[in-house]
Motif scaffolding. Structure first.
Motif, mmCIF file in Angstrom:
data_model
loop_
_atom_site.group_PDB
_atom_site.id
_atom_site.type_symbol
_atom_site.label_atom_id
_atom_site.label_comp_id
_atom_site.label_asym_id
_atom_site.label_seq_id
_atom_site.Cartn_x
_atom_site.Cartn_y
_atom_site.Cartn_z
ATOM 1 N N LYS A 35 3.564 12.001 -1.989
ATOM 2 C CA LYS A 35 2.252 12.524 -1.575
ATOM 3 C C LYS A 35 2.301 12.977 -0.122
ATOM 4 O O LYS A 35 3.238 12.638 0.612
ATOM 5 C CB LYS A 35 1.191 11.428 -1.764
ATOM 6 C CG LYS A 35 1.440 10.166 -0.947
ATOM 7 C CD LYS A 35 0.528 9.029 -1.405
ATOM 8 C CE LYS A 35 0.823 7.755 -0.619
ATOM 9 N NZ LYS A 35 0.104 6.585 -1.176
ATOM 10 N N TYR A 39 5.326 12.644 2.775
ATOM 11 C CA TYR A 39 5.152 11.952 4.062
ATOM 12 C C TYR A 39 5.604 12.855 5.216
ATOM 13 O O TYR A 39 6.237 12.409 6.176
ATOM 14 C CB TYR A 39 5.906 10.622 4.085
ATOM 15 C CG TYR A 39 5.382 9.536 3.152
ATOM 16 C CD1 TYR A 39 5.103 9.794 1.821
ATOM 17 C CD2 TYR A 39 5.182 8.228 3.613
ATOM 18 C CE1 TYR A 39 4.632 8.789 0.977
ATOM 19 C CE2 TYR A 39 4.705 7.221 2.768
ATOM 20 C CZ TYR A 39 4.443 7.517 1.449
ATOM 21 O OH TYR A 39 3.990 6.527 0.595
ATOM 22 N N SER A 200 6.724 0.144 -1.340
ATOM 23 C CA SER A 200 7.982 -0.177 -0.657
ATOM 24 C C SER A 200 8.030 -1.644 -0.254
ATOM 25 O O SER A 200 9.040 -2.327 -0.469
ATOM 26 C CB SER A 200 8.141 0.662 0.612
ATOM 27 O OG SER A 200 8.143 2.028 0.302
ATOM 28 N N ARG A 215 6.943 1.716 -7.060
ATOM 29 C CA ARG A 215 6.396 2.951 -6.486
ATOM 30 C C ARG A 215 6.698 3.042 -4.988
ATOM 31 O O ARG A 215 5.780 3.042 -4.163
ATOM 32 C CB ARG A 215 4.874 3.007 -6.702
ATOM 33 C CG ARG A 215 4.423 2.811 -8.140
ATOM 34 C CD ARG A 215 2.918 3.024 -8.282
ATOM 35 N NE ARG A 215 2.165 2.213 -7.342
ATOM 36 C CZ ARG A 215 1.722 0.984 -7.569
ATOM 37 N NH1 ARG A 215 1.946 0.409 -8.741
ATOM 38 N NH2 ARG A 215 1.046 0.327 -6.643
ATOM 39 N N GLY A 217 7.364 4.485 -1.373
ATOM 40 C CA GLY A 217 7.082 5.688 -0.598
ATOM 41 C C GLY A 217 7.833 5.620 0.716
ATOM 42 O O GLY A 217 8.944 6.127 0.846
ATOM 43 N N ILE A 218 7.254 4.924 1.679
ATOM 44 C CA ILE A 218 7.763 4.973 3.055
ATOM 45 C C ILE A 218 9.249 4.616 3.146
ATOM 46 O O ILE A 218 9.971 5.176 3.971
ATOM 47 C CB ILE A 218 6.905 4.048 3.978
ATOM 48 C CG1 ILE A 218 7.161 4.328 5.456
ATOM 49 C CG2 ILE A 218 7.136 2.573 3.691
ATOM 50 C CD1 ILE A 218 6.573 5.607 5.969
ATOM 51 N N TYR A 348 3.764 5.751 9.094
ATOM 52 C CA TYR A 348 3.154 6.601 8.067
ATOM 53 C C TYR A 348 2.360 7.736 8.719
ATOM 54 O O TYR A 348 2.407 8.879 8.289
ATOM 55 C CB TYR A 348 2.171 5.806 7.210
ATOM 56 C CG TYR A 348 2.722 4.698 6.348
ATOM 57 C CD1 TYR A 348 3.119 3.482 6.896
ATOM 58 C CD2 TYR A 348 2.781 4.840 4.971
ATOM 59 C CE1 TYR A 348 3.564 2.447 6.083
ATOM 60 C CE2 TYR A 348 3.226 3.802 4.154
ATOM 61 C CZ TYR A 348 3.619 2.613 4.722
ATOM 62 O OH TYR A 348 4.057 1.597 3.915
#
Ligand SMILES: *Cc1c(COP(=O)(O)O)cnc(C)c1O
Length: 364
Positions: A35, A39, A200, A215, A217-218, A348
């Motif tokens: 998304k 990032y 994460s 799931r 992300g970072i 983020y």
């Protein structure tokens, strides 16, 4: 001929981080969260690099999912907040997007939609973050109504999201796990229904959250979700390195100030390097004096207020520095977490708000 402020994106590091996520949970599947333009890293190059490594992607909304399809990404894409308007449901079904159901309105809209092909659904449970998701008591009825609908395809996944997984001693995470398990236990197929828990921080720090789907992300982008050292998170490699160059050098006598508001003034005869990066390039305007910058790979303190297009750095202690020398604002050799910390924000935010003006340069 070009302005030197650029974000270098290391796709090899990205793949390394994704492989780490996969290897931590070999019995789970990884939904790579891309998304907010991955990032800030550029969603299509990132998704293309990750597509061979993951079975699905997660985004916030239809616009982001469509961008992936138009860019040639064919794997399933999950809309993590579901739909914002009901006309998105047929489009999601047609394009193979998975829909989160985060409230009863979304549930009702899927049940009453007229669809040519059924849509895959993730039921999101509010286990204690109290932001989105169905109440634990409503999970069973929602699950039943969707499971028997012709509009819903195959296996539904039941998911939740943690508020404090980055705090490794968080009591809330334990309570959320309990609440979530209670919701799942109320289902007729409690033993077999696929589940999704960890972001994460969950995946890295809470082994009990490694279920059917993770799931992350970072962590894919190489930033640890933790504020303390962590054996696995510390194996992540930074993906974005924000670089620019020294464009001016001057000697500033004692008592003279540098930059807007004259926030900083020289306590000793000082050599000041001006670097072509500013808040217009995503560098945090609240970075205080002393925020580290790497000039020729040596740590130097940023001094004076951040301008739109420039910052000033105290290079008095460097033996040599010249116009054109390299400056690294974060990335390789200087973690984005450290810079974010200095500026009172989080990695983020620094990564996702990187503006269009900064060219992304991709390397392998
Ligand atoms: C953004 C998001 C993630 C990824 O979180 P990270 O902390 O970046 O790993 C996972 N799940 C949901 C529902 C999200 O919105």
């Amino acid at each position: 001929m070009s302005r030197p402020a650029k974000a270098y994106i290391d796709l090899r590091a990205l793949r390394h981080n994704c492989e780490l996520a996969n290897s931590l949970a070999p019995n789970s599947r990884t939904m790579a969260i891309v998304k907010a333009n991955a990032y800030g890293h550029g969603v299509l190059p990132v998704a293309r690099a990750l597509e061979p490594l993951v079975p699905a992607f997660g985004v916030t909304c239809m616009e982001e999912a469509v961008e992936l399809r138009e860019g040639g990404i064919n794997k399933p894409v999950c809309l993590l907040e579901g739909t914002f308007s009901d006309d998105e449901i047929p489009l999601a079904a047609e394009l193979g997007f998975w829909l989160s159901v985060v409230n009863k309105q979304q549930q009702e809209a899927i049940l009453t939609a007229s669809l040519k092909t059924p849509v895959t659904v993730w039921i999101c449970v509010d286990s204690g973050m109290h932001r989105l998701g169905l109440a634990v008591e409503d999970v069973a009825s929602t699950y039943r109504s969707l499971a028997t609908s012709r509009n819903v395809a195959g296996d539904m996944v039941v998911a939740t999201h943690f508020a404090c997984a980055d705090e490794l001693a968080s009591d809330l995470t334990h309570r959320q796990l309990q609440q979530f398990r209670a919701g799942v236990a109320s289902l007729a197929n409690a033993d077999t229904v696929p589940l999704s828990l960890g972001n994460s921080a969950g995946l890295l720090g809470w082994p009990e959250t490694r279920v059917d789907w993770n799931r992350p992300g970072i962590m894919l982008y190489g930033s640890s979700p933790f504020s303390v050292p962590h054996a696995e998170a510390d194996r992540l490699r930074p993906v974005m390195t924000l670089r620019s160059s020294v464009i001016a050098l001057r000697d500033v006598p004692v008592g003279e100030s540098v930059g807007y508001s004259a926030r900083w003034s020289a306590q000793r005869p000082s050599r000041i390097a001006t670097v072509a990066i500013g808040y217009g390039d995503g560098y945090p305007v609240h970075a205080p004096d002393g925020t580290p910058v790497l000039i020729n790979n040596q740590r130097c303190p940023m001094v004076g207020r951040v301008s739109m297009d420039m910052i000033t750095v105290d290079v008095t202690d460097l033996s040599t520095v010249a116009v054109g020398d390299e400056a690294i604002l974060w990335g390789k050799g200087l973690s984005v977490n450290e810079v974010a910390n200095c500026a009172g924000t989080i990695s983020y935010e620094l990564l996702t708000r990187m503006p269009r003006r900064v060219p992304r340069v991709y390397g392998d």
